[in-house]
Motif scaffolding. Structure first.
Motif, PDB file in Angstrom:
ATOM      1  N   PRO A 190       0.934  -1.303  -0.106  1.00  0.00           N
ATOM      2  CA  PRO A 190       0.282  -0.098   0.221  1.00  0.00           C
ATOM      3  C   PRO A 190       0.915   1.249   0.279  1.00  0.00           C
ATOM      4  O   PRO A 190       1.806   1.600   0.521  1.00  0.00           O
ATOM      5  N   TYR A 191       0.514   2.446  -0.291  1.00  0.00           N
ATOM      6  CA  TYR A 191       1.268   3.774  -0.790  1.00  0.00           C
ATOM      7  C   TYR A 191       0.781   4.974   0.876  1.00  0.00           C
ATOM      8  O   TYR A 191      -0.524   4.561   0.960  1.00  0.00           O
ATOM      9  N   GLU A 192       1.549   4.733   1.661  1.00  0.00           N
ATOM     10  CA  GLU A 192       1.748   5.494   3.206  1.00  0.00           C
ATOM     11  C   GLU A 192       0.346   6.926   2.386  1.00  0.00           C
ATOM     12  O   GLU A 192       0.061   6.787   3.600  1.00  0.00           O
ATOM     13  N   GLY A 193       0.555   7.507   1.746  1.00  0.00           N
ATOM     14  CA  GLY A 193       0.606   8.964   1.939  1.00  0.00           C
ATOM     15  C   GLY A 193      -1.825   8.396   1.084  1.00  0.00           C
ATOM     16  O   GLY A 193      -1.542   9.691   0.705  1.00  0.00           O
ATOM     17  N   GLY A 194      -1.475   7.640   1.001  1.00  0.00           N
ATOM     18  CA  GLY A 194      -2.960   7.897   0.359  1.00  0.00           C
ATOM     19  C   GLY A 194      -2.873   7.435  -0.831  1.00  0.00           C
ATOM     20  O   GLY A 194      -2.651   6.397  -1.826  1.00  0.00           O
ATOM     21  N   LEU A 195      -3.689   8.429  -1.204  1.00  0.00           N
ATOM     22  CA  LEU A 195      -3.756   8.836  -2.933  1.00  0.00           C
ATOM     23  C   LEU A 195      -1.760   9.499  -3.832  1.00  0.00           C
ATOM     24  O   LEU A 195      -1.912  10.739  -2.946  1.00  0.00           O
ATOM     25  N   GLN A 196      -1.777   8.625  -4.360  1.00  0.00           N
ATOM     26  CA  GLN A 196      -0.076   9.613  -4.660  1.00  0.00           C
ATOM     27  C   GLN A 196      -1.176  10.560  -5.546  1.00  0.00           C
ATOM     28  O   GLN A 196      -1.206  10.892  -6.087  1.00  0.00           O
ATOM     29  N   GLU A 197       0.068  12.033  -5.475  1.00  0.00           N
ATOM     30  CA  GLU A 197       0.408  12.778  -6.075  1.00  0.00           C
ATOM     31  C   GLU A 197       1.125  13.121  -6.838  1.00  0.00           C
ATOM     32  O   GLU A 197       1.372  13.014  -7.540  1.00  0.00           O
ATOM     33  N   PRO A 198       0.615  13.913  -7.754  1.00  0.00           N
ATOM     34  CA  PRO A 198       1.077  14.476  -9.781  1.00  0.00           C
ATOM     35  C   PRO A 198       2.255  14.677  -9.079  1.00  0.00           C
ATOM     36  O   PRO A 198       2.649  15.961  -8.310  1.00  0.00           O
ATOM     37  N   ASN A 199       3.413  14.700 -10.189  1.00  0.00           N
ATOM     38  CA  ASN A 199       4.669  15.226  -9.719  1.00  0.00           C
ATOM     39  C   ASN A 199       5.196  15.113 -11.276  1.00  0.00           C
ATOM     40  O   ASN A 199       6.487  15.745 -11.706  1.00  0.00           O
ATOM     41  N   ILE A 200       4.503  14.915 -12.559  1.00  0.00           N
ATOM     42  CA  ILE A 200       5.327  15.230 -13.943  1.00  0.00           C
ATOM     43  C   ILE A 200       3.239  15.225 -14.644  1.00  0.00           C
ATOM     44  O   ILE A 200       2.314  15.495 -13.994  1.00  0.00           O
ATOM     45  N   PRO A 201       3.536  15.978 -15.884  1.00  0.00           N
ATOM     46  CA  PRO A 201       2.580  16.647 -16.446  1.00  0.00           C
ATOM     47  C   PRO A 201       1.159  16.161 -16.835  1.00  0.00           C
ATOM     48  O   PRO A 201       1.714  14.501 -16.815  1.00  0.00           O
ATOM     49  N   ASP A 202       0.746  16.099 -16.508  1.00  0.00           N
ATOM     50  CA  ASP A 202      -0.669  14.939 -17.109  1.00  0.00           C
ATOM     51  C   ASP A 202      -0.966  14.975 -18.611  1.00  0.00           C
ATOM     52  O   ASP A 202      -0.542  15.645 -19.202  1.00  0.00           O
ATOM     53  N   ASN A 203      -1.542  13.273 -18.079  1.00  0.00           N
ATOM     54  CA  ASN A 203      -1.747  13.171 -19.607  1.00  0.00           C
ATOM     55  C   ASN A 203      -0.257  12.654 -20.307  1.00  0.00           C
ATOM     56  O   ASN A 203       0.097  13.261 -21.714  1.00  0.00           O
ATOM     57  N   PHE A 204       1.102  12.874 -19.634  1.00  0.00           N
ATOM     58  CA  PHE A 204       2.063  13.338 -19.780  1.00  0.00           C
ATOM     59  C   PHE A 204       2.912  12.253 -21.171  1.00  0.00           C
ATOM     60  O   PHE A 204       3.137  12.245 -22.172  1.00  0.00           O
ATOM     61  N   THR A 205       2.513  11.121 -20.798  1.00  0.00           N
ATOM     62  CA  THR A 205       2.886   9.982 -22.342  1.00  0.00           C
ATOM     63  C   THR A 205       2.267   9.875 -23.766  1.00  0.00           C
ATOM     64  O   THR A 205       1.969   9.685 -24.442  1.00  0.00           O
ATOM     65  N   GLU A 206       1.021  10.395 -23.193  1.00  0.00           N
ATOM     66  CA  GLU A 206      -0.643  10.169 -24.356  1.00  0.00           C
ATOM     67  C   GLU A 206       0.287  11.445 -25.144  1.00  0.00           C
ATOM     68  O   GLU A 206      -0.041  11.102 -26.837  1.00  0.00           O
ATOM     69  N   TYR A 222      13.043   1.497 -23.552  1.00  0.00           N
ATOM     70  CA  TYR A 222      11.360   0.808 -22.382  1.00  0.00           C
ATOM     71  C   TYR A 222      11.435  -0.723 -23.407  1.00  0.00           C
ATOM     72  O   TYR A 222      11.557  -1.125 -23.969  1.00  0.00           O
ATOM     73  N   THR A 223      11.611  -1.237 -21.948  1.00  0.00           N
ATOM     74  CA  THR A 223      10.663  -2.482 -21.695  1.00  0.00           C
ATOM     75  C   THR A 223       9.443  -2.467 -21.584  1.00  0.00           C
ATOM     76  O   THR A 223       8.417  -3.633 -21.374  1.00  0.00           O
ATOM     77  N   VAL A 224       9.121  -1.874 -20.256  1.00  0.00           N
ATOM     78  CA  VAL A 224       7.251  -1.857 -20.173  1.00  0.00           C
ATOM     79  C   VAL A 224       6.807  -0.185 -20.980  1.00  0.00           C
ATOM     80  O   VAL A 224       7.745   0.146 -21.621  1.00  0.00           O
ATOM     81  N   ALA A 225       6.004  -0.926 -20.984  1.00  0.00           N
ATOM     82  CA  ALA A 225       5.266  -0.107 -22.427  1.00  0.00           C
ATOM     83  C   ALA A 225       5.001   1.717 -22.565  1.00  0.00           C
ATOM     84  O   ALA A 225       4.699   2.004 -20.755  1.00  0.00           O
ATOM     85  N   PRO A 226       5.886   2.748 -22.791  1.00  0.00           N
ATOM     86  CA  PRO A 226       6.170   3.620 -22.490  1.00  0.00           C
ATOM     87  C   PRO A 226       4.765   4.419 -22.482  1.00  0.00           C
ATOM     88  O   PRO A 226       4.640   5.671 -22.316  1.00  0.00           O
ATOM     89  N   LEU A 227       3.593   3.917 -23.111  1.00  0.00           N
ATOM     90  CA  LEU A 227       2.314   4.841 -23.957  1.00  0.00           C
ATOM     91  C   LEU A 227       1.550   4.100 -22.519  1.00  0.00           C
ATOM     92  O   LEU A 227       1.257   2.901 -22.114  1.00  0.00           O
ATOM     93  N   ALA A 228       1.023   4.653 -21.827  1.00  0.00           N
ATOM     94  CA  ALA A 228       0.225   4.458 -20.894  1.00  0.00           C
ATOM     95  C   ALA A 228      -1.491   4.418 -21.190  1.00  0.00           C
ATOM     96  O   ALA A 228      -2.006   3.564 -20.687  1.00  0.00           O
ATOM     97  N   ASN A 229      -1.949   5.337 -22.646  1.00  0.00           N
ATOM     98  CA  ASN A 229      -3.538   5.246 -22.720  1.00  0.00           C
ATOM     99  C   ASN A 229      -3.469   4.984 -23.721  1.00  0.00           C
ATOM    100  O   ASN A 229      -2.887   6.271 -24.784  1.00  0.00           O
ATOM    101  N   TYR A 230      -4.914   4.308 -24.644  1.00  0.00           N
ATOM    102  CA  TYR A 230      -4.578   3.452 -26.287  1.00  0.00           C
ATOM    103  C   TYR A 230      -5.741   4.516 -26.103  1.00  0.00           C
ATOM    104  O   TYR A 230      -6.980   4.029 -26.054  1.00  0.00           O
ATOM    105  N   LYS A 231      -6.376   5.655 -27.288  1.00  0.00           N
ATOM    106  CA  LYS A 231      -6.927   6.251 -26.924  1.00  0.00           C
ATOM    107  C   LYS A 231      -8.151   5.392 -28.059  1.00  0.00           C
ATOM    108  O   LYS A 231      -7.325   5.253 -29.327  1.00  0.00           O
TER     109      LYS A 231
END
Length: 374
Positions: A190-206, A222-231
């Motif tokens: 679990p993440y100790e702070g509850g919901l993680q706070e953003p630290n990079i721009p929104d929708n950065f990978t998109e 990259y071995t992990v896919a660098p794109l988080a959201n496929y519109k």
């Protein structure tokens, strides 16, 4: 025991064999000569069953769950998973198995709710079924989600959700929970702070991949896919391009979500596809080693699985077990999102596919599945 003489068959039923088997079992030993016909089958014999969960059932039970559970009361996620009836013997909790290897659930987030961040060794993905206004935050990046979007959450990354919109959101979750539980590879923090706070721009990978099939310089590492959201709109554009040509006889007009760095599946252990079946299309039957879970994103039709007809419409989910004959028919223009375990089968070099040769590729319908609350 095909190919074994009658004399041997009779001997294997004798008291001498039975008594010896019983004797060694007390020492937690097992007789391979008896076990091998059942555990080393000539072809796959999955315990998972073909099944369908109706949209009416899902909406009813998710609505009831919303009255009882919140992310901060009763669990971190308001999610109901699809338990395959053939795998309930797995303890605990049937390993949350929708197929032998895949977990699939529906999650609901209501306006104003927050689901705290956590991370785990399982790889996850989401397909947004309904609504907008919520975001998932993955490793400090807020990714706003809309209907039809496909998102990945690679293993080991912090992720949580918040709904800042004004209408409920529903999405499909899929993870490799049964696979990792079965091989003993489960870790969770679990993440100790509850919901993680953003630290990079929104929708950065998109935004970085707005160019489509051009890749930012440096992302080949990259071995992990660098794109988080496929519109959704880009997925539809890809399918429209295919529709200028003849459809695949087994899949219609289908695309696969991939890692733009490697060209492999977007998720390392789960394959994902979107397929379009125009009204009137009837695909030819086939079977393969991998299993598949389908969500009907739009449309109406039916799928024949090992001779049984499963009628489906928007919002339904159904399972095609591995090595089961299946074919689709669309009575209306349809879009089917699906999750499979091809990457796992490929890792073990086990993926085999066969086309149904009889009756011009179509099965005889011998039964009809009746879905609950339909």
């Amino acid at each position: 025991m095909a190919g074994v003489s009658e004399e041997v068959k009779e001997f294997m039923k004798s008291d001498t064999v039975k008594d010896f088997t019983k004797d060694i079992e007390q020492y937690h030993l097992g007789p391979l000569w008896e076990a091998i016909p059942e555990i080393m089958n000539h072809t796959p014999k999955p315990q998972a069953q073909a099944y369908l969960w109706s949209d009416e059932l899902i909406k009813k039970k998710m609505g009831e769950a919303a009255q009882i559970f919140t992310p901060d009361r009763g669990g971190e996620r308001r999610a109901i998973y699809f338990q395959n009836p053939g795998l309930t013997y797995r303890q605990p909790w049937g390993w949350a198995s929708t197929t032998q290897t895949i977990y699939v659930a529906v999650q609901m987030l209501l306006p104003g709710e927050k689901a705290p961040s956590h991370r785990h060794s399982q790889s996850a993905l989401r397909f947004i079924s309904e609504g907008q206004g919520a975001y998932t935050i993955v490793q400090g990046e807020r990714i706003f989600m809309e209907e039809g979007d496909f998102l990945i959450t690679p293993k080991g990354l912090w992720h949580g959700h918040e709904h800042v919109g004004d209408e409920p959101m529903l999405w499909t979750d899929a993870l490799d929970i049964p696979t990792l539980y079965g091989i003993g590879g489960t870790f969770f923090d679990p993440y100790e702070g509850g919901l993680q706070e953003p630290n990079i721009p929104d929708n950065f990978t998109e935004k970085r991949y707005r160019g489509g099939m051009v890749r930012p310089v440096g992302d080949d590492k990259y071995t992990v896919a660098p794109l988080a959201n496929y519109k959704w709109d880009r997925t539809v554009e890809g399918i429209k391009g295919l529709m200028e040509f003849d459809p695949d006889p087994h899949h219609g007009f289908a695309v696969e979500y991939i890692n733009p760095s490697t060209g492999k599946a977007a998720n390392p252990t789960l394959g994902t596809r979107m397929q379009h079946l125009p009204a009137g299309m009837h695909t030819k039957a086939l079977r393969h080693t991998h299993s598949t879970v389908y969500q009907v994103h739009r449309g109406e039709g039916y799928t024949v699985i090992n001779g049984t007809r499963f009628d489906w419409k928007k919002g339904d989910y159904f399972v095609v077990p591995n090595w089961a004959w299946y074919e689709h028919y669309a009575s209306k223009d349809s879009y089917l999102f699906s999750v499979n375990d091809i990457p796992i089968m490929d890792r073990f070099e086990l993926e085999i596919e066969q086309a149904y040769e009889s009756n011009n590729g179509h099965q005889e319908v011998t039964g009809e599945f009746k879905a609950a609350f339909r």
